[in-house]
Design a protein around this motif. Structure first.
Motif, PDB file in Angstrom:
ATOM      1  N   THR A  80      -0.160 -15.632   3.078  1.00 65.24           N
ATOM      2  CA  THR A  80       0.005 -16.463   4.265  1.00 65.24           C
ATOM      3  C   THR A  80      -0.476 -15.751   5.518  1.00 65.24           C
ATOM      4  OG1 THR A  80       2.111 -16.818   3.156  1.00 65.24           O
ATOM      5  CG2 THR A  80       1.654 -18.162   5.082  1.00 65.24           C
ATOM      6  N   VAL A  81      -0.056 -14.502   5.633  1.00 67.34           N
ATOM      7  CA  VAL A  81      -0.462 -13.721   6.802  1.00 67.34           C
ATOM      8  C   VAL A  81      -1.984 -13.589   6.843  1.00 67.34           C
ATOM      9  CG1 VAL A  81      -0.331 -11.445   7.856  1.00 67.34           C
ATOM     10  CG2 VAL A  81       1.714 -12.461   6.865  1.00 67.34           C
ATOM     11  N   SER A  82      -2.580 -13.338   5.680  1.00 69.01           N
ATOM     12  CA  SER A  82      -4.028 -13.194   5.612  1.00 69.01           C
ATOM     13  C   SER A  82      -4.712 -14.484   6.021  1.00 69.01           C
ATOM     14  CB  SER A  82      -4.473 -12.810   4.203  1.00 69.01           C
ATOM     15  OG  SER A  82      -3.907 -11.581   3.843  1.00 69.01           O
ATOM     16  N   LEU A  83      -4.185 -15.604   5.535  1.00 68.48           N
ATOM     17  CA  LEU A  83      -4.778 -16.903   5.859  1.00 68.48           C
ATOM     18  C   LEU A  83      -4.758 -17.125   7.369  1.00 68.48           C
ATOM     19  CD1 LEU A  83      -5.878 -19.602   4.662  1.00 68.48           C
ATOM     20  CD2 LEU A  83      -3.567 -20.481   4.948  1.00 68.48           C
ATOM     21  N   ALA A  84      -3.596 -16.866   7.984  1.00 69.22           N
ATOM     22  CA  ALA A  84      -3.470 -17.065   9.431  1.00 69.22           C
ATOM     23  C   ALA A  84      -4.470 -16.181  10.173  1.00 69.22           C
ATOM     24  CB  ALA A  84      -2.051 -16.757   9.875  1.00 69.22           C
TER      25      ALA A  84
ATOM     26  N   ILE B 267      -9.215   1.536  -0.716  1.00 72.69           N
ATOM     27  CA  ILE B 267      -9.881   0.240  -0.812  1.00 72.69           C
ATOM     28  C   ILE B 267      -9.103  -0.690  -1.744  1.00 72.69           C
ATOM     29  CG2 ILE B 267     -11.976  -0.920  -1.633  1.00 72.69           C
ATOM     30  CD1 ILE B 267     -13.523   1.527  -0.594  1.00 72.69           C
ATOM     31  N   ARG B 268      -8.662  -0.152  -2.863  1.00 75.05           N
ATOM     32  CA  ARG B 268      -7.907  -0.966  -3.804  1.00 75.05           C
ATOM     33  C   ARG B 268      -6.617  -1.483  -3.154  1.00 75.05           C
ATOM     34  NH1 ARG B 268      -5.856   2.398  -8.589  1.00 75.05           N
ATOM     35  NH2 ARG B 268      -4.441   2.986  -6.922  1.00 75.05           N
ATOM     36  N   THR B 269      -5.898  -0.572  -2.466  1.00 81.82           N
ATOM     37  CA  THR B 269      -4.661  -0.984  -1.797  1.00 81.82           C
ATOM     38  C   THR B 269      -4.944  -2.062  -0.760  1.00 81.82           C
ATOM     39  OG1 THR B 269      -3.921   1.281  -2.057  1.00 81.82           O
ATOM     40  CG2 THR B 269      -2.612  -0.114  -0.631  1.00 81.82           C
ATOM     41  N   GLY B 270      -6.066  -1.905  -0.024  1.00 82.20           N
ATOM     42  CA  GLY B 270      -6.440  -2.903   0.973  1.00 82.20           C
ATOM     43  C   GLY B 270      -6.581  -4.273   0.355  1.00 82.20           C
ATOM     44  N   PHE B 271      -7.310  -4.347  -0.769  1.00 80.89           N
ATOM     45  CA  PHE B 271      -7.507  -5.634  -1.433  1.00 80.89           C
ATOM     46  C   PHE B 271      -6.177  -6.216  -1.924  1.00 80.89           C
ATOM     47  CE2 PHE B 271     -12.001  -4.718  -1.442  1.00 80.89           C
ATOM     48  CZ  PHE B 271     -12.543  -5.992  -1.334  1.00 80.89           C
ATOM     49  N   PHE B 272      -5.340  -5.353  -2.490  1.00 80.11           N
ATOM     50  CA  PHE B 272      -4.031  -5.814  -2.956  1.00 80.11           C
ATOM     51  C   PHE B 272      -3.220  -6.384  -1.795  1.00 80.11           C
ATOM     52  CE2 PHE B 272      -3.809  -3.039  -6.976  1.00 80.11           C
ATOM     53  CZ  PHE B 272      -4.060  -4.139  -7.773  1.00 80.11           C
ATOM     54  N   ASN B 273      -3.192  -5.654  -0.677  1.00 75.79           N
ATOM     55  CA  ASN B 273      -2.394  -6.093   0.466  1.00 75.79           C
ATOM     56  C   ASN B 273      -2.899  -7.416   1.016  1.00 75.79           C
ATOM     57  OD1 ASN B 273      -0.950  -3.806   0.142  1.00 75.79           O
ATOM     58  ND2 ASN B 273      -1.651  -2.783   1.997  1.00 75.79           N
ATOM     59  N   PHE B 274      -4.230  -7.552   1.062  1.00 77.86           N
ATOM     60  CA  PHE B 274      -4.817  -8.806   1.552  1.00 77.86           C
ATOM     61  C   PHE B 274      -4.335  -9.961   0.680  1.00 77.86           C
ATOM     62  CE2 PHE B 274      -8.148 -12.043   1.309  1.00 77.86           C
ATOM     63  CZ  PHE B 274      -8.294 -12.358   2.644  1.00 77.86           C
ATOM     64  N   TRP B 275      -4.388  -9.748  -0.621  1.00 73.68           N
ATOM     65  CA  TRP B 275      -4.066 -10.814  -1.557  1.00 73.68           C
ATOM     66  C   TRP B 275      -2.576 -11.117  -1.574  1.00 73.68           C
ATOM     67  CZ3 TRP B 275      -6.569 -14.588  -3.388  1.00 73.68           C
ATOM     68  CH2 TRP B 275      -6.109 -15.288  -4.504  1.00 73.68           C
ATOM     69  N   ARG B 276      -1.749 -10.061  -1.548  1.00 72.42           N
ATOM     70  CA  ARG B 276      -0.302 -10.265  -1.676  1.00 72.42           C
ATOM     71  C   ARG B 276       0.323 -10.840  -0.423  1.00 72.42           C
ATOM     72  NH1 ARG B 276       1.038  -4.690  -4.931  1.00 72.42           N
ATOM     73  NH2 ARG B 276       0.147  -5.358  -6.916  1.00 72.42           N
ATOM     74  N   ASN B 277      -0.287 -10.577   0.747  1.00 72.58           N
ATOM     75  CA  ASN B 277       0.233 -11.181   1.975  1.00 72.58           C
ATOM     76  C   ASN B 277      -0.558 -12.445   2.267  1.00 72.58           C
ATOM     77  OD1 ASN B 277       2.240  -9.276   2.827  1.00 72.58           O
ATOM     78  ND2 ASN B 277       0.546  -7.871   3.200  1.00 72.58           N
TER      79      ASN B 277
END
Lengths: 226, 313
Positions: B27-31, B15-25
């Motif tokens: 632009t991709v997350s926004l799209a 879960i922690r990694t998921g949140f990190f990945n969402f935040w660090r990517n």
């Protein structure tokens, strides 16, 4: 301990990557595999890690055929092998610390062990000051040392380094080779592929020479050319 | 560590990694979130269009009634007798009686702008109109049996002759049936269209997520090579998919507030009594549940399906 038994690899387009390769590597050995591009060095390593299957023959690690391992055993086997690549292959969205911690997490280690071992192994490759940097913020030499730290942290039985110095300048190349030598002195088997004649000559360890998918020479004394 | 502890530790890490990945990517997350918002808006549209069509159907059904016109010579006692018997029927909700004089007054008022008709009435000298009973049933489907009751012999006068001039149910029936068929067809067509749109946008959302995973395919193979298990590699991607769904769902719900508020004036004028904004507020929990659940399912399933391809190493 590692045994290639008459291994051949033919790709669907009929190109022969390996032809009837047989050799074995004992524990705690330092073996360099040399040869021109396309000689089959990388294919050899891919077959060992079961990224690809041989067309004929078998690859053994200890008593087991690595291509007959189940999913779970495969993951366990891969955790016993540390990999270092020419292009580093760090996880770009993780910091240096997280890159190394990930390997330990994947192996099911506890948070306490991770907090203890990661700084230790970063100290070993002299990167204690880059713990919270992302891979894109590192130089090639630094990135490769992170990759080595990652390969080391689970205390593997074997370290495989596929052209680890291919993208590095002479100073960093020297550093990386020294680290690999140190790892080997501490009792880990090291398999190194390289084009770099200087490295081989300075190591003075066993050399397997390959050409067009065959082993053309297996030399205990350790010279690039006989 | 025990197996349970290990599981919890892994869950926490995933879960922690998921949140990190969402935040660090970022632009991709926004799209991905924006694309997902389109999908969820279309799904929200299904709910709204269904409500609009339902309301208009109910509205139409309320307009249905039966008028029984009596012959001018019918005795008031006979008419009131029929009214009483009608009121005793379980299907009948309300019967109103308009006397001949009231019918005439209503007729004159309706044609107040038409002097020729009024002149013709004057010429006749006497009231040509009969009294009227207006009947409302509890349910539109019951008009048929009410009409049948009136058609049968129950409504003969004391003298044995019929005093009913005409029953307009049979004239209106065709129009009413046609209109409700039309609304039903519009309902079905609208539903099919929105489902079609929903499917298309789901495919787009799926492809967007697949692209984000395609970007990470080298990472996935590295994770494989350091011996990470399938669940451990897949987990964070599924978490990211779920985050896409939740974030897009919440944003879509917020976006619906100004949109339905703005549309509410239009719908209120067009469909009497239906205010899409208050409909949204009243059914907020249900709509929110549907939209966020859809987002979570699309996000998680897309991730699971997309990543399978890269896990074969």
């Amino acid at each position: 301990m590692i045994f290639f038994d008459r291994v051949s690899k033919v790709y669907p387009d009929e190109s022969v990557a390996l032809e009837n390769v047989t050799f074995s590597i004992e524990p705690k050995e330092f073996v360099s595999i040399v040869g021109p591009s396309g000689a089959g060095k990388t294919t050899l390593l891919k077959l060992f890690l079961a990224e690809e299957k041989p067309s004929t023959g078998a690859v053994f690690y200890e008593e087991s055929d690595v291509h007959a391992l189940g999913k779970k055993e495969m993951n366990e086997f891969r955790r016993k092998v540390g990999m270092v690549f020419q292009d580093f292959r760090l996880l770009p969205n993780k910091t240096v610390y997280e890159n190394i911690a990930f390997t330990m997490e994947a192996a099911g280690r506890s948070d306490e062990e991770i907090e203890q071992d990661v700084p230790h192994v970063l100290d070993l490759v002299d990167l204690s000051n880059k713990v919270w940097n992302f891979p894109r913020e590192l130089s090639g030499g630094e990135a490769q040392r992170v990759a080595i730290a990652r390969a080391l942290v689970n205390e593997p039985d074997v370290i495989i380094a596929d052209e680890p110095t291919g993208n590095l300048d002479p100073v960093n190349t020297y550093d990386v080779v020294q680290i690999l030598k140190k790892i080997n002195d501490l009792g880990t088997t090291v398999i190194l592929t390289t084009h770099n004649k200087g490295i081989i000559d300075s190591l003075g360890k066993r050399v397997i020479a390959m050409e067009r998918g065959r082993v053309i020479r297996d030399d205990r004394s350790g010279k690039y050319f006989a | 560590m025990s197996t349970k502890e290990m599981f919890l530790t892994k869950l926490k890490r995933v879960i922690r990694t998921g949140f990190f990945n969402f935040w660090r990517n970022g632009t991709v997350s926004l799209a991905s979130v924006l694309v997902m918002m389109v999908t969820l808006s279309v799904i929200g549209l299904i709910s709204f269009s269904g409500a609009i069509l339902d309301t208009s159907l109910v509205e139409l059904k309320n307009k249905i009634d039966i008028n029984v016109t009596f012959v001018p010579g019918a005795a008031e006692a006979d008419i009131l007798n029929i009214k009483q018997r009608l009121e005793s029927l379980p299907e009948v909700f309300l019967v109103t009686y308009a006397t001949r004089e009231e019918t005439l007054a209503a007729f004159k008022e309706r044609h107040a702008n038409d002097p020729s008709i009024l002149a013709a009435l004057d010429e006749l000298g006497e009231n040509p109109l009969g009294a009227v009973l207006n009947i409302k049933a509890r349910d539109p489907s019951q008009y048929a049996s009410v009409a049948e009751f009136l058609e049968s012999g129950n409504t003969l006068s004391s003298g044995g002759i019929t005093i009913i001039d005409r029953i307009n149910y049979f004239q209106n029936k065709t129009a009413i049936d046609k209109l409700s068929a039309l609304i039903n067809a519009a309902d079905r067509l609208g539903f099919a269209l929105t489902v079609f749109l929903a499917v298309i946008s789901m495919i787009i959302a799926f492809n967007t997520i697949r692209l984000t995973i395609y970007i990470a395919k080298d990472e996935i193979s590295v994770m494989r090579l350091v011996g990470a298990s399938t669940a451990y590699i897949q987990g964070p991607f599924v978490v990211v998919g779920v985050i896409y769904g939740v974030v897009a769902g919440v944003l879509t719900l917020l976006l619906f507030l100004p949109i339905t508020y703005w549309l509410s004036k239009v719908t209120e004028n067009f469909l009497i009594g239906f205010n899409i904004f208050s409909y949204y507020l009243h059914n907020f929990l249900e709509i929110a549940f549907t939209i966020i659940l859809s987002g979570v399912l699309i996000g998680a399933l897309s991730s699971i399906l997309a990543i399978r391809k890269y896990l074969k190493v």
